[in-house]
Scaffold this active site. Structure first.
Site, mmCIF file in Angstrom:
data_model
loop_
_atom_site.group_PDB
_atom_site.id
_atom_site.type_symbol
_atom_site.label_atom_id
_atom_site.label_comp_id
_atom_site.label_asym_id
_atom_site.label_seq_id
_atom_site.Cartn_x
_atom_site.Cartn_y
_atom_site.Cartn_z
ATOM 1 N N CYS A 1 0.825 -1.221 0.000
ATOM 2 C CA CYS A 1 0.000 0.000 0.000
ATOM 3 C C CYS A 1 0.854 1.263 0.000
ATOM 4 O O CYS A 1 0.348 2.348 -0.260
ATOM 5 C CB CYS A 1 -0.955 0.002 1.186
ATOM 6 S SG CYS A 1 -0.115 0.067 2.769
ATOM 7 N N ASP B 1 2.224 2.658 2.589
ATOM 8 C CA ASP B 1 2.117 3.455 3.822
ATOM 9 C C ASP B 1 3.396 3.330 4.653
ATOM 10 O O ASP B 1 4.050 2.293 4.656
ATOM 11 C CB ASP B 1 0.908 2.991 4.645
ATOM 12 C CG ASP B 1 -0.398 3.364 3.971
ATOM 13 O OD1 ASP B 1 -0.329 4.009 2.909
ATOM 14 O OD2 ASP B 1 -1.459 3.020 4.487
ATOM 15 N N CYS C 1 -3.012 5.357 5.567
ATOM 16 C CA CYS C 1 -4.479 5.331 5.571
ATOM 17 C C CYS C 1 -5.030 5.638 6.963
ATOM 18 O O CYS C 1 -4.282 5.672 7.951
ATOM 19 C CB CYS C 1 -4.954 3.963 5.115
ATOM 20 S SG CYS C 1 -4.693 2.709 6.370
ATOM 21 N N CYS D 1 -2.711 -2.837 8.670
ATOM 22 C CA CYS D 1 -2.418 -1.490 9.174
ATOM 23 C C CYS D 1 -1.997 -1.573 10.648
ATOM 24 O O CYS D 1 -1.096 -0.855 11.083
ATOM 25 C CB CYS D 1 -3.630 -0.584 9.023
ATOM 26 S SG CYS D 1 -4.447 -0.729 7.415
HETATM 27 FE FE1 FES Z 1 -1.676 0.066 4.238
HETATM 28 FE FE2 FES Z 1 -3.488 0.905 5.908
HETATM 29 S S1 FES Z 1 -3.746 0.490 3.790
HETATM 30 S S2 FES Z 1 -1.379 0.621 6.282
#
Ligand code: FES
Length: 131
Positions: free
Chosen positions: A35, A37, A60, A104
Site C-alpha cells: 500500500c 504506507d 491510511c 495497518c
Molecule cells: Fe496500508 Fe493501511 S492500507 S497501512
C-alpha cells in the site's frame, strides 16, 4: 454495521501523540510495500519505561488510528510489556478492524518493535536475556 468502529474514527480524527521526539532513545520506521504506507515511531525511555512516545504516519486512516492507539497502549509501560505488544492487541483496543485492514495494525506493531530494537542496539547492556 458501520465498517469502522467509533474508536477507529475517534483515533483517526483526533490522533494521540502525533509528532517527533528530538533526541529519542529509539526510532523505528517501517513501511508496507503493497500500500506504500509508512510509519515512524519515537520512544523516550527512562528506567526501562516508555516515558514518552510519538509517531508520524503517512498512510491510511486505519494506520493512523492504529499508531495512535498503539502509542496509548505503550505510554508509561515497562519495556517488558512493550515487547509483547501485538497487532491483535491494537486492533482489539480499537474494537476491531476490517480483515483487509489488519495489516495497518501490523505496521504499528512493527514500528514499535523496530524502535525498541533501535534502543537496544544503542544500549545493548539494557537488553534482557532471551528466555
Ligand atoms: Fe496500508 Fe493501511 S492500507 S497501512
Amino acid at each position: 454495521m458501520a465498517l469502522y468502529s467509533e474508536k477507529v474514527m475517534d483515533h483517526f480524527r483526533n490522533p494521540r501523540n502525533v509528532g517527533v521526539i528530538d533526541n529519542a532513545d529509539g526510532v523505528g520506521e517501517v513501511g508496507n510495500a503493497k500500500c506504500g504506507d509508512i510509519m515512524k515511531m519515537y520512544l523516550k525511555i527512562d528506567d526501562d519505561v516508555v516515558s514518552d512516545v510519538k509517531f508520524e504516519t503517512f498512510g491510511c486512516g486505519s494506520a493512523i488510528a492504529s499508531s495512535s492507539m498503539a502509542t496509548e497502549l505503550i505510554k508509561g509501560k515497562p519495556l517488558s510489556e512493550v515487547k509483547q505488544l501485538t497487532n491483535k492487541a491494537v486492533s482489539e483496543a480499537l474494537d476491531g478492524l476490517p480483515a483487509y485492514k489488519m495489516h495497518c495494525s501490523v505496521l504499528a506493531e512493527e514500528a514499535i518493535h523496530s524502535a525498541l530494537d533501535d534502543y537496544y542496539s544503542k544500549h545493548p547492556e539494557k537488553k534482557p536475556e532471551e528466555e
